[in-house]
Design a protein around this motif. Sequence first.
Motif, PDB file in Angstrom:
ATOM      1  N   ASP A  94       0.889  -1.166   0.000  1.00 16.02           N
ATOM      2  CA  ASP A  94       0.000   0.000   0.000  1.00 16.02           C
ATOM      3  C   ASP A  94       0.926   1.214   0.000  1.00 16.02           C
ATOM      4  O   ASP A  94       1.533   1.538   1.015  1.00 16.02           O
ATOM      5  CB  ASP A  94      -0.894   0.015   1.235  1.00 16.02           C
ATOM      6  CG  ASP A  94      -1.996   1.070   1.137  1.00 16.02           C
ATOM      7  OD1 ASP A  94      -1.832   2.018   0.340  1.00 16.02           O
ATOM      8  OD2 ASP A  94      -2.995   0.958   1.867  1.00 16.02           O
ATOM      9  N   ASP A  97      -0.968   4.598   2.624  1.00 16.04           N
ATOM     10  CA  ASP A  97      -2.115   4.193   3.432  1.00 16.04           C
ATOM     11  C   ASP A  97      -2.549   5.407   4.244  1.00 16.04           C
ATOM     12  O   ASP A  97      -1.771   5.950   5.021  1.00 16.04           O
ATOM     13  CB  ASP A  97      -1.727   3.048   4.370  1.00 16.04           C
ATOM     14  CG  ASP A  97      -2.904   2.580   5.200  1.00 16.04           C
ATOM     15  OD1 ASP A  97      -3.862   2.065   4.613  1.00 16.04           O
ATOM     16  OD2 ASP A  97      -2.862   2.755   6.432  1.00 16.04           O
ATOM     17  N   ASP A 219      -4.099  -3.311   3.168  1.00 12.68           N
ATOM     18  CA  ASP A 219      -4.399  -2.516   4.358  1.00 12.68           C
ATOM     19  C   ASP A 219      -4.027  -3.242   5.648  1.00 12.68           C
ATOM     20  O   ASP A 219      -3.798  -2.594   6.674  1.00 12.68           O
ATOM     21  CB  ASP A 219      -5.895  -2.178   4.413  1.00 12.68           C
ATOM     22  CG  ASP A 219      -6.293  -1.131   3.388  1.00 12.68           C
ATOM     23  OD1 ASP A 219      -5.530  -0.173   3.196  1.00 12.68           O
ATOM     24  OD2 ASP A 219      -7.362  -1.294   2.780  1.00 12.68           O
TER      25      ASP A 219
END
Length: 269
Positions: A94, A97, A219
């Motif tokens: 990611d 994030d 995530d």
Amino acid sequence: MIDDELLTGVEEAVRKAAAAEIMPRWRQLAAHEVTEKSGPHDLVTIADRRAEEHLTGALTALLPGSVVVGEEAVHDNPAVYRALGGEAPVWIVDPVDGTRQFVHGDPGFCTLVALARGDELLASWTYAPAREELAVALRGEGARLNGEEIRSGSPVPDAPLEVAHSHPDFTTDAQKRTLEGLRAQGIRPRPCGSAGLEYLNVARGALDAVAFTWENAWDHAAGLLLVAEAGGGHATLEGKPFRLAGGNALPFTAARDALTVRRILSLLA
């Protein structure tokens, strides 16, 4: 597979991606450099895309034969997600994030990288460049923040549990009703910010638990290993470990200790 050279190489790659593609654009984004994906709360910036491209090249070079499952690549081609659970080592990325925080000039964003093979997490990196914080977890060898060991510990007995949960902007009506279970005596729920930084808060004992209603691996992968190696735990609504490839019973929780995991799940059931 993981040696000191690889660990150092990944740290350098993460820091370089942030220095080259993310931080020069923090608080400097032009309007045309921010676009929506699924809706007004689901944003992507040029920093997200460029940082993921940077990391994809660097990480696969460090570990020949590995592949990358990145948030932006999956958005462009959902078939990329199928690499999770396969035989090749997978970098789960990611690039930014907490994109909404990044867009608004808030320091509460981070870059998340995890290395997995099959459904097993091997290592993770959580880098918050605006805060100058780097947390690293290595399977079976603990978790460190800026080089210092961190432990999740256990909540203070009889004190209210501080719990961060999926933000209402990213939940359906049904998910909101499930999360209402957290509005119970002895619980202090609040919407989460960057998922990666909330996991770090659990791992360092600054937050008692998180509860999430979505399962995108980018995530959660880095944070789940970080919490586990700091002494915490996690489970899905069925009481099973989170599966990176998906198909989990949602919501799920990660918490400072096993007792808190069970308590949060009982409220979400």
